[in-house]
Design an enzyme around this catalytic site. Structure first.
Site, mmCIF file in Angstrom:
data_model
loop_
_atom_site.group_PDB
_atom_site.id
_atom_site.type_symbol
_atom_site.label_atom_id
_atom_site.label_comp_id
_atom_site.label_asym_id
_atom_site.label_seq_id
_atom_site.Cartn_x
_atom_site.Cartn_y
_atom_site.Cartn_z
ATOM 1 N N ARG A 50 65.776 34.161 15.054
ATOM 2 C CA ARG A 50 66.788 34.458 16.089
ATOM 3 C C ARG A 50 66.157 35.162 17.283
ATOM 4 O O ARG A 50 66.504 34.886 18.430
ATOM 5 C CB ARG A 50 67.922 35.299 15.482
ATOM 6 C CG ARG A 50 69.111 35.438 16.410
ATOM 7 C CD ARG A 50 70.311 36.049 15.706
ATOM 8 N NE ARG A 50 70.073 37.418 15.293
ATOM 9 C CZ ARG A 50 70.888 38.121 14.507
ATOM 10 N NH1 ARG A 50 71.992 37.578 14.044
ATOM 11 N NH2 ARG A 50 70.617 39.359 14.170
ATOM 12 N N ARG A 103 59.534 37.286 37.403
ATOM 13 C CA ARG A 103 58.096 36.988 37.582
ATOM 14 C C ARG A 103 57.315 38.225 37.998
ATOM 15 O O ARG A 103 56.097 38.284 37.881
ATOM 16 C CB ARG A 103 57.910 35.877 38.630
ATOM 17 C CG ARG A 103 58.416 34.526 38.167
ATOM 18 C CD ARG A 103 58.418 33.526 39.288
ATOM 19 N NE ARG A 103 59.235 34.000 40.418
ATOM 20 C CZ ARG A 103 59.468 33.309 41.520
ATOM 21 N NH1 ARG A 103 58.947 32.114 41.663
ATOM 22 N NH2 ARG A 103 60.213 33.816 42.489
ATOM 23 N N LYS A 149 70.850 37.303 21.439
ATOM 24 C CA LYS A 149 70.928 38.745 21.136
ATOM 25 C C LYS A 149 70.106 39.488 22.187
ATOM 26 O O LYS A 149 68.956 39.854 21.974
ATOM 27 C CB LYS A 149 70.432 39.020 19.706
ATOM 28 C CG LYS A 149 70.896 40.365 19.178
ATOM 29 C CD LYS A 149 70.759 40.433 17.691
ATOM 30 C CE LYS A 149 70.929 41.852 17.184
ATOM 31 N NZ LYS A 149 72.229 42.449 17.441
ATOM 32 N N GLU A 182 84.397 37.481 17.301
ATOM 33 C CA GLU A 182 83.668 38.390 16.410
ATOM 34 C C GLU A 182 84.055 39.813 16.779
ATOM 35 O O GLU A 182 84.897 40.015 17.652
ATOM 36 C CB GLU A 182 82.153 38.194 16.555
ATOM 37 C CG GLU A 182 81.629 38.436 17.959
ATOM 38 C CD GLU A 182 80.120 38.259 18.094
ATOM 39 O OE1 GLU A 182 79.393 38.330 17.093
ATOM 40 O OE2 GLU A 182 79.666 38.061 19.233
HETATM 41 N N1 PMP Z 1 77.726 40.114 16.217
HETATM 42 C C1 PMP Z 1 77.145 40.993 17.053
HETATM 43 C C2 PMP Z 1 77.598 41.062 18.460
HETATM 44 C C3 PMP Z 1 76.117 41.834 16.587
HETATM 45 O O1 PMP Z 1 75.531 42.694 17.423
HETATM 46 C C4 PMP Z 1 75.740 41.761 15.222
HETATM 47 C C5 PMP Z 1 74.730 42.706 14.651
HETATM 48 N N2 PMP Z 1 73.509 42.643 15.195
HETATM 49 C C6 PMP Z 1 76.359 40.819 14.402
HETATM 50 C C7 PMP Z 1 77.363 40.017 14.929
HETATM 51 C C8 PMP Z 1 75.945 40.670 12.970
HETATM 52 O O2 PMP Z 1 74.716 40.041 12.871
HETATM 53 P P1 PMP Z 1 73.687 40.317 11.684
HETATM 54 O O3 PMP Z 1 74.432 40.015 10.418
HETATM 55 O O4 PMP Z 1 72.582 39.380 11.931
HETATM 56 O O5 PMP Z 1 73.296 41.744 11.759
#
Ligand code: PMP
Length: 288
Positions: A50, A103, A149, A182
């Site tokens: 990731r 850059r 991320k 989420e």
């Molecule tokens: N959504 C967001 C926005 C997050 O920051 C995280 C945690 N890093 C997750 C979901 C959960 O991801 P993971 O299970 O890979 O920690």
């Protein structure tokens, strides 16, 4: 505490970056949060996958290989004598000038912080979290894809501020069309009639590593898992609801806005999945 910073282990008091670092000036960078359990780094490969995908999405050339990053993570964990730890792996665009132009940033900044894991209070796992549905919508996929991320977490922080103002622990964020995406730092599942439902990441959610591990456990247990669009009404009518994330693992949600979920206590299936998840963390991972 020792921090890995640009190839060297340095004391926390010397672990500093430039005020011209675009990670700081613009949130221009990527990161991962990883955990180790009993000297086993859980799902390191998935986190590195990731990290590299996020870096590619923002056209950030990775200054270290996967192998070098793995060695650096292990070195940092060992230097801090951590058997169970939380690992924060950060790559920023590096120091540039005051313009946006990436850059101008000649060398990416890499740092790794390893620390003791901060657990949610035990009570959260027993009574479950009380959460709100945030008014702030999750970033549009075509504007800043939540699957990246990146260090730019303001969208999530605005959701978190809403939760704090409402006196709740977390906020569920919806897509611009009103579907559940989420939480501010976790993925979300509901249980209905013995089946698991979770939003497809394409709606605008991070592809959580814990989310995928939970789907794997459920499938092994012959529990049907459906990635489907979820509306707020579906949440309110759920038998159980839980969040997944590296730090939280699997944590129940028992109140959403003014709606009590199930009987208001952490659900049975949630508890069973957490037990199995914890078993997994003790048995698999990259040893150090
Ligand atoms: N959504 C967001 C926005 C997050 O920051 C995280 C945690 N890093 C997750 C979901 C959960 O991801 P993971 O299970 O890979 O920690």
């Amino acid at each position: 505490m020792k921090i890995f910073l640009n190839g060297k282990l340095v004391d926390k008091s010397h672990a500093t970056v430039s005020v011209f670092d675009h990670g700081l000036l613009y949130g221009d960078g990527v990161f991962e949060g990883i955990r180790s359990y009993g000297r086993l780094i859980f799902k390191l490969d998935e986190h590195l996958d990731r990290l590299f995908e996020s870096a590619k999405a923002i056209e950030l050339g990775m200054p270290m290989t996967r192998d070098e990053l793995t060695k650096a993570v292990i070195k940092t964990l060992k230097a801090n004598k951590l058997e169970d730890g939380y690992i924060r792996l950060v790559i920023t665009r590096g120091a540039g000038d005051l313009g946006l132009d990436p850059r101008k940033c000649k060398a990416a900044t890499v740092f790794i912080i390893t620390d003791k894991i901060m657990f949610y209070p035990d009570e959260y796992y027993k009574r479950g979290l009380h959460v709100i549905i945030a008014k702030t919508k999750r970033n549009l996929k075509d504007a800043l894809n939540p699957q990246i991320k990146s260090l730019n977490y303001l969208n999530n922080i605005l959701g978190k501020i809403e939760a704090i103002k409402a006196g709740k622990e977390e906020a569920i964020m919806l897509s611009n069309e009103g579907y559940v995406a989420e939480c501010t730092g976790e993925n979300i599942f509901i249980v209905k009639d013995g089946m698991l439902f979770t939003p497809p990441p394409d709606i605008g959610a991070l592809k959580g590593v814990t989310r995928l591990a939970v789907i794997g456990i459920a499938k092994k247990d012959k529990i049907t898992v459906k990635e489907e669009l979820i509306k707020p009404e579906d949440l309110y009518a759920a038998d159980e609801c839980f969040l997944t994330g590296t730090a939280a693992e699997i944590v129940s949600v028992t109140k959403i806005d003014e709606h009590v979920i199930g009987d208001g206590r952490s659900g049975k299936l949630t508890g069973k999945l957490l037990k199995e998840f914890r078993k997994l963390t003790k048995t698999e991972g990259v040893k150090y």
